[in-house]
Design a protein around this motif. Sequence first.
Motif, PDB file in Angstrom:
ATOM      1  N   LEU A   1       4.526   4.549   4.134  1.00 52.80           N
ATOM      2  CA  LEU A   1       4.600   3.094   4.240  1.00 52.80           C
ATOM      3  C   LEU A   1       5.362   2.554   3.037  1.00 52.80           C
ATOM      4  O   LEU A   1       4.939   2.733   1.887  1.00 52.80           O
ATOM      5  CB  LEU A   1       3.208   2.466   4.286  1.00 52.80           C
ATOM      6  CG  LEU A   1       3.174   0.934   4.305  1.00 52.80           C
ATOM      7  CD1 LEU A   1       3.765   0.388   5.609  1.00 52.80           C
ATOM      8  CD2 LEU A   1       1.744   0.415   4.118  1.00 52.80           C
ATOM      9  N   VAL A   2       6.486   1.896   3.307  1.00 55.25           N
ATOM     10  CA  VAL A   2       7.292   1.272   2.258  1.00 55.25           C
ATOM     11  C   VAL A   2       7.350  -0.221   2.546  1.00 55.25           C
ATOM     12  O   VAL A   2       7.687  -0.634   3.664  1.00 55.25           O
ATOM     13  CB  VAL A   2       8.714   1.854   2.210  1.00 55.25           C
ATOM     14  CG1 VAL A   2       9.548   1.149   1.146  1.00 55.25           C
ATOM     15  CG2 VAL A   2       8.657   3.361   1.923  1.00 55.25           C
ATOM     16  N   VAL A   3       7.020  -1.036   1.555  1.00 51.68           N
ATOM     17  CA  VAL A   3       6.940  -2.482   1.729  1.00 51.68           C
ATOM     18  C   VAL A   3       7.954  -3.179   0.827  1.00 51.68           C
ATOM     19  O   VAL A   3       8.001  -2.912  -0.377  1.00 51.68           O
ATOM     20  CB  VAL A   3       5.516  -3.001   1.399  1.00 51.68           C
ATOM     21  CG1 VAL A   3       5.466  -4.526   1.497  1.00 51.68           C
ATOM     22  CG2 VAL A   3       4.491  -2.371   2.329  1.00 51.68           C
ATOM     23  N   ASP A   4       8.758  -4.042   1.434  1.00 46.01           N
ATOM     24  CA  ASP A   4       9.581  -4.966   0.657  1.00 46.01           C
ATOM     25  C   ASP A   4       8.820  -6.290   0.623  1.00 46.01           C
ATOM     26  O   ASP A   4       8.794  -7.037   1.598  1.00 46.01           O
ATOM     27  CB  ASP A   4      10.948  -5.149   1.299  1.00 46.01           C
ATOM     28  CG  ASP A   4      11.845  -6.110   0.511  1.00 46.01           C
ATOM     29  OD1 ASP A   4      11.365  -6.688  -0.487  1.00 46.01           O
ATOM     30  OD2 ASP A   4      13.008  -6.299   0.902  1.00 46.01           O
ATOM     31  N   ALA A   5       8.196  -6.565  -0.508  1.00 46.06           N
ATOM     32  CA  ALA A   5       7.340  -7.747  -0.644  1.00 46.06           C
ATOM     33  C   ALA A   5       8.058  -8.913  -1.295  1.00 46.06           C
ATOM     34  O   ALA A   5       7.423  -9.862  -1.756  1.00 46.06           O
ATOM     35  CB  ALA A   5       6.091  -7.390  -1.447  1.00 46.06           C
ATOM     36  N   THR A   6       9.386  -8.879  -1.313  1.00 43.67           N
ATOM     37  CA  THR A   6      10.166  -9.910  -1.993  1.00 43.67           C
ATOM     38  C   THR A   6       9.837 -11.311  -1.499  1.00 43.67           C
ATOM     39  O   THR A   6       9.748 -12.254  -2.294  1.00 43.67           O
ATOM     40  CB  THR A   6      11.670  -9.631  -1.812  1.00 43.67           C
ATOM     41  OG1 THR A   6      11.995  -8.409  -2.483  1.00 43.67           O
ATOM     42  CG2 THR A   6      12.515 -10.757  -2.383  1.00 43.67           C
TER      43      THR A   6
END
Length: 378
Positions: A180-185
Amino acid sequence: MILPSQRHLFDLPDDVTWINCAYMSPQLHTVSEAGKEAVMRKSSPWRIRAEDFFTESEALRGLFAKLVGADVEGVALVPSASYGLAVAAANVPVKVGQRLLVLAEEFPSNVYPWRELAERSGGQVVYVRRPEDGDWTRALLAEVDERCALVAVPHCHWTDGGRVDLVRVGARAREVGAALVVDATQSLGAMPLNVAEVRPDFLAAAGYKWLMGPYSQSFLYVGPRFREGRPIEHNWLMREGSEDFSRLVDYRDDFQPGARRFDVGERANFVLVPMAMEALRQLLAWGVADIQETLRALTERVAKGARSLTLEVPPEEQRVGHMVGLKRRGGYGADMAAKLAARKVYVSVRGDSIRVSPHLYNTQADMDRLLEELDALV
């Protein structure tokens, strides 16, 4: 708690209606002052001590860890979200034929690294189609299966604030053995996120939007199973024993502990680090949950008014509180944002939606002003 207006903490002219934090946040007075002082500090380099290469960056690392509920050993300091995602792409294993899931119409920085990874590994990027009912979580869960090596998602869609339930998606990814990879920008700093609950393998966030910091100071959280991974560059600061400048020629193979091996070179940036520290301190003082509740009241007002103008708005239960997209069938034309800017009302047009993204410097009157201008233009 609904927070009162914080406009006095920013340098915003009275006649400017800036509802565009998803593009870039205005700078807090305290952040600007920290930057000015830091720039002048470089004029006297004898004031910068050897230990300063470590102490300030470690303090920033600790502030970010507190913001996301992480252990400090899991935080790396990076220059951009794309750098953090590149670290993830260099470490997530993908076999021939495996799938890498991303959202349709996702921001490019969370697409290009996976396309390159798929090309070199023989995997396949799969775009999860935009659901008609706005439920991105349901759409994602329907696609996550044993064929997946990776699920790369944001907390909310960058064009309109459509929400992804990261806890549920993360749990399903772990069930099938996918990373699981999250871009939380577009959420971190405005929407609560706890890595102990989400359990991402990697989470990256740019610092100049909802984190209220300077450009080029960003963050990466790395989950425990990847902390012994491969960095994408090799700088002297990441090596064990680098605190002793007199022994730097005693080259070491071992790294500083935790995710520090993924830090960008010159991570001790003596201008950006103090600015980012001031920004995170202010966010923590406000409280992210209270920021979200306050901003939801503003976006709900916009959503209600937009519907009266026959614009489409994502269902409230399927979107975040700090951002809302106002969709018009056929779009708005390339000059809609410019027309609003000419009236000193600033938003972004992304896809078929006007993206409205307020912060604590905005009020209900700002939302009403936007709606008045839209009524005249649409």
